[in-house]
Design a protein around this motif. Structure first.
Motif, PDB file in Angstrom:
ATOM      1  N   LEU A   1      -7.275  83.255  39.881  1.00  0.00           N
ATOM      2  CA  LEU A   1      -7.050  82.169  40.372  1.00  0.00           C
ATOM      3  C   LEU A   1      -5.590  81.854  40.084  1.00  0.00           C
ATOM      4  CD1 LEU A   1      -9.699  79.303  40.416  1.00  0.00           C
ATOM      5  CD2 LEU A   1      -8.232  79.838  42.286  1.00  0.00           C
TER       6      LEU A   1
ATOM      7  N   PHE B   1      -6.887  74.741  38.451  1.00  0.00           N
ATOM      8  CA  PHE B   1      -7.882  74.335  38.690  1.00  0.00           C
ATOM      9  C   PHE B   1      -9.124  74.674  38.996  1.00  0.00           C
ATOM     10  CE2 PHE B   1      -5.713  73.482  42.715  1.00  0.00           C
ATOM     11  CZ  PHE B   1      -6.713  73.629  43.351  1.00  0.00           C
ATOM     12  N   ASP B   2     -10.290  74.472  39.008  1.00  0.00           N
ATOM     13  CA  ASP B   2     -11.434  74.848  39.272  1.00  0.00           C
ATOM     14  C   ASP B   2     -11.901  74.273  40.852  1.00  0.00           C
ATOM     15  OD1 ASP B   2     -13.926  75.844  39.634  1.00  0.00           O
ATOM     16  OD2 ASP B   2     -15.229  74.361  38.202  1.00  0.00           O
ATOM     17  N   PRO B   3     -11.742  75.337  41.545  1.00  0.00           N
ATOM     18  CA  PRO B   3     -12.139  74.934  43.031  1.00  0.00           C
ATOM     19  C   PRO B   3     -13.392  74.656  43.307  1.00  0.00           C
ATOM     20  CG  PRO B   3     -11.521  77.146  42.998  1.00  0.00           C
ATOM     21  CD  PRO B   3     -11.739  76.568  41.523  1.00  0.00           C
ATOM     22  N   GLY B   4     -14.269  74.454  42.528  1.00  0.00           N
ATOM     23  CA  GLY B   4     -15.914  73.858  42.572  1.00  0.00           C
ATOM     24  C   GLY B   4     -16.708  75.194  43.067  1.00  0.00           C
ATOM     25  N   THR B   5     -16.780  75.149  44.347  1.00  0.00           N
ATOM     26  CA  THR B   5     -17.696  76.499  44.947  1.00  0.00           C
ATOM     27  C   THR B   5     -17.115  77.894  44.593  1.00  0.00           C
ATOM     28  OG1 THR B   5     -17.520  75.098  46.696  1.00  0.00           O
ATOM     29  CG2 THR B   5     -18.711  77.235  47.166  1.00  0.00           C
ATOM     30  N   ASN B   6     -17.650  78.803  44.507  1.00  0.00           N
ATOM     31  CA  ASN B   6     -17.341  79.946  43.552  1.00  0.00           C
ATOM     32  C   ASN B   6     -16.541  81.027  44.689  1.00  0.00           C
ATOM     33  OD1 ASN B   6     -16.880  81.021  41.264  1.00  0.00           O
ATOM     34  ND2 ASN B   6     -19.001  81.548  40.736  1.00  0.00           N
ATOM     35  N   VAL B   7     -15.555  80.450  45.066  1.00  0.00           N
ATOM     36  CA  VAL B   7     -14.598  80.851  46.373  1.00  0.00           C
ATOM     37  C   VAL B   7     -14.404  82.278  45.698  1.00  0.00           C
ATOM     38  CG1 VAL B   7     -13.873  78.960  47.539  1.00  0.00           C
ATOM     39  CG2 VAL B   7     -12.756  79.554  45.436  1.00  0.00           C
TER      40      VAL B   7
ATOM     41  N   VAL C   1     -16.621  85.268  46.473  1.00  0.00           N
ATOM     42  CA  VAL C   1     -16.419  85.485  47.890  1.00  0.00           C
ATOM     43  C   VAL C   1     -15.305  86.541  48.233  1.00  0.00           C
ATOM     44  CG1 VAL C   1     -16.846  84.555  50.223  1.00  0.00           C
ATOM     45  CG2 VAL C   1     -17.856  83.384  48.246  1.00  0.00           C
ATOM     46  N   HIS C   2     -14.164  86.185  47.841  1.00  0.00           N
ATOM     47  CA  HIS C   2     -13.027  86.793  47.892  1.00  0.00           C
ATOM     48  C   HIS C   2     -13.273  88.246  47.430  1.00  0.00           C
ATOM     49  CE1 HIS C   2     -10.241  84.360  49.768  1.00  0.00           C
ATOM     50  NE2 HIS C   2     -10.712  83.458  49.144  1.00  0.00           N
TER      51      HIS C   2
ATOM     52  N   TYR D   1      -3.253  78.597  41.215  1.00  0.00           N
ATOM     53  CA  TYR D   1      -3.931  77.468  41.022  1.00  0.00           C
ATOM     54  C   TYR D   1      -4.384  77.292  39.607  1.00  0.00           C
ATOM     55  CZ  TYR D   1      -4.261  76.844  46.355  1.00  0.00           C
ATOM     56  OH  TYR D   1      -4.171  76.609  47.584  1.00  0.00           O
TER      57      TYR D   1
END
Lengths: 226, 462
Positions: free
Chosen positions: A176, A184-190, A193-194, A182
């Motif tokens: 990240l 910060f923690d974007p919440g959903t485990n994005v 997926v990437h 970024y």
């Protein structure tokens, strides 16, 4: 790898010394900034782990003093102060990486291992190779077994960072920070997926997977078994 | 005595005293001026009556010599309330007049003098004072004309009395008025003091009394009361937050502890320990996340941002965020659309704005699917420049939020499903609100018909 831990909390320090030993490294401990400074200046360390708030000499001053005097040992700052401006201040003082407390040891280990590989010249390679995978940083072409793989720009940067640190664990927060910038923690485990999308493009149709998930820690790109 | 000392130290009393001093000085100089002028006028009147008499008597003398003069004086001296007269020979032998006693040598000195005298008719004896003028006539005869000064000194003493009485009255009235004003002001301030003390003691419902005069003290009381309302509101908010913290942090902490305890009690093999420890780490990571979010909100609300402000392309940030979430959206059958033309410069904290947008997109992906389960969420991110502001919005086509709940969801730990069973800390939107507030902007929750649209308006500091 030999690591110097400058940390005034005895418990935290002995935990780290033990944990690094279990991971196959040697770690020394200094309990205040001045001792840490003296040890870092003379000792044969690959990485320094420095707490920010230290007795006698605070972590940032210690690092900037070392830098002024020509000691270039990569350093990671550990601190309870984790806001963007705190991190910027830490990196400007000469720190190479910054990890806010509380942290997971797997994250710290991954970052320290990546830092220890940072010797001059390494970053300037134009082609990264892992097994039969090849990434050309200038032409932005990725090939596996001679066959070109079509990647989106962001996927390219993701792979580039993973290959730059091939053989090392790279955590989600490191990705990240370095690929998306970024903090910060974007919440959903994005990130997962990437990575799984990238994996689909890299490993699909090949017997030997190159992109591995390291449970509880992150990802690693490597050829063959470790 | 103590009360008096307290009164003397008050601002009201000091003002009153200074005012009284100035007022008294003014009154005294005014009275003094009147007094002095009246004296002067009286003196002039005496002089002119003596001079007039002398000149008329001089005429008599010129016409009829000393005998006629003596006869005229004899006549005039018998009138009641007459002036004082003497006409004397060069040897100082009185020929006519109404003065029986005079100090020696007065008749030898022509001109004005002030002397004690006695009247020969006995109406006044002893040392009465008179103002006299002695005039030498041809042939050595002497003429004395004078005025009794008793009248003048009586008038003067009356005037002096009047002046002293007025001065006394002025001072008395001033002191009484000042005392009254000071007492009144002091009383109201004491009242404010007492009320403040009981508020400090914990009774936040108390308010300052208004006198209804709309003066400075009343206005101060109104402002203070408004401040107290705000404080009470904040305290209530704080209490709610701490209640929520008690629930949202204590519950997972208890769970954490229970897992560890259970593992110690029941686990027989390494694998069970491993599973228990993994759950512990997972749980503590969630706690750390909540804690970080809380800290970030607190710091954002405390307003420490200026150092981390920079100019950045907010449209680029929106596109970049959409790109981050794109694969997640695709997996869920959702779509993210960005309506933002690059570049769109904004002065602010890129990290905080991105996190705010991320929270909104994350929410929209979770809750923004159309009701009935037909397909995934449709999320639209927009960024545009308005008049002196930059407007960002994130909209979905989900169930939306009822108007009555829209303000509440911005508060910390508020979740619309009261069971709190679904994942999330209830901090996402309050973090957005805090970030917007820190940038001096506003946040609005609107009906997207259907769905929710969150609109952030940030001041454009270019």
């Amino acid at each position: 790898m030999r690591i110097l831990i400058v940390e005034d909390d005895r418990d935290a320090a002995s935990y780290l010394v033990k944990a690094f030993a279990e991971a196959g490294h040697v770690a020394d401990h200094a309990a205040d900034g001045l001792t840490g400074y003296a040890m870092a200046k003379d000792g044969p360390y690959d990485v320094l782990i420095v707490d920010r708030m230290l007795p006698k000499l605070d972590g940032l001053s210690m690092i900037s003093r070392l830098r002024q005097e020509g000691t270039q040992t990569p350093s990671l700052i550990l601190s309870a102060l984790g806001e963007v401006d705190d991190r910027v201040k830490g990196l400007r003082a000469g720190g190479d990486d910054y990890l806010p407390k509380p942290y997971a040891f797997s994250e710290l280990l991954a970052r320290v291992e990546v830092l220890s590989r940072r010797h001059p010249g390494k970053g300037e390679e134009t082609v990264y190779r892992v097994g039969d995978l090849e990434l050309d940083r200038l032409s932005h072409v990725v090939r596996r077994a001679g066959e070109e793989i079509d990647l989106q720009p962001r996927e390219f940067r993701l792979l580039e960072y993973l290959m730059k640190n091939a053989g090392q664990v790279v955590t989600r927060t490191m990705l990240l920070e370095h690929v998306w910038d970024y903090h910060f923690d974007p919440g959903t485990n994005v990130i997962d997926v990437h990575v799984s999308r990238l994996r689909a493009k890299l490993d699909k149709g090949f017997d030997k997977p190159l992109l591995h998930t390291v449970r509880g820690a992150g990802y690693m790109i490597r050829a063959g078994a470790r | 005595m103590q009360a008096l000392g307290k009164l003397v130290r008050t601002t009201a009393f000091k003002l009153m005293a200074a005012y009284l001093l100035v007022f008294t000085l003014f009154a005294a100089s005014l009275l003094g001026y009147f007094f002095w002028n009246a004296q002067r006028l009286l003196g002039l009147q005496i002089n002119s009556s003596i001079n007039g008499e002398i000149s008329s008597l001089a005429d008599e003398y010129q016409q009829g010599g000393v005998m006629r003069l003596a006869a005229t004086i004899e006549m005039r001296a018998r009138r009641p309330g007459s002036l004082l007269y003497i006409v004397a020979t060069p040897d100082n032998e009185a020929l006519a007049g109404n003065v029986s006693e005079l100090p020696d040598g007065v008749l030898d000195k022509p001109g004005w003098s002030s002397i004690p005298y006695s009247r020969d008719d006995g109406t006044s004896s002893g040392a009465r004072m008179a103002l006299v003028r002695v005039f030498l006539l041809q042939g050595g005869y002497k003429l004395l004309v004078g005025v009794d000064l008793e009248e003048q000194s009586r008038v003067r003493s009356i005037m002096l009395n009047a002046a002293l009485w007025s001065a006394g009255l002025i001072v008395l009235l001033g002191v009484a008025g000042g005392w009254f004003v000071a007492r009144r002001v002091l009383h109201r301030l004491d009242d404010i003091n007492a009320t403040s003390r009981s508020i400090m003691g914990g009774d936040l419902t108390r308010r300052l009394k208004l006198a209804g005069t709309d003066d400075e003290i009343d206005r101060l009381a109104v402002t203070t009361n408004a401040m107290l309302d705000r404080i009470q509101e904040l305290m209530a908010g704080l209490k709610e937050v701490s209640d929520n913290i008690a629930h949202d942090l204590k519950t997972p902490l208890t769970r954490l502890r229970n897992h560890a305890e259970e593992a110690l009690r029941t686990a027989r093999d390494e694998n069970t320990y491993r599973v228990a420890l993994e759950r512990t780490i997972e749980e503590s990571d969630k706690l750390i996340g909540t804690f970080n979010a809380l800290l970030m909100i607190a710091r954002a609300e405390a307003g420490r941002i200026e150092t981390s402000m920079s100019d950045f392309d907010v449209a680029e940030a929106a596109h970049s965020l959409a790109e981050l979430y794109e694969p997640v959206a695709e997996e869920n059958g959702a779509r993210i659309r960005v309506d933002a033309v690059r570049p769109l410069s904004l002065r602010g904290n890129r990290e905080l704005i991105s996190q705010a947008l991320a929270n909104l997109v994350d929410n929209a992906l979770k809750h923004g699917a159309p009701p009935g389960g037909e397909g995934g969420a449709e999320v639209t991110i927009t960024a545009a420049k308005g008049e002196g502001r930059v407007v960002l919005s994130v909209a979905d086509r989900g169930e939306g939020i009822a108007p009555s709940e829209r303000q509440r969801v911005l508060e910390r730990f508020v979740r619309l499903e009261s069971s709190r069973s679904r994942p999330g800390s209830g901090l996402g939107l309050s973090l957005v609100a805090a970030a917007v507030k820190l940038h001096g902007g506003t946040i609005r929750l609107e009906d997207n018909q259907p769905g929710l649209r969150v609109v952030l308006e940030l001041p454009d500091r270019q």
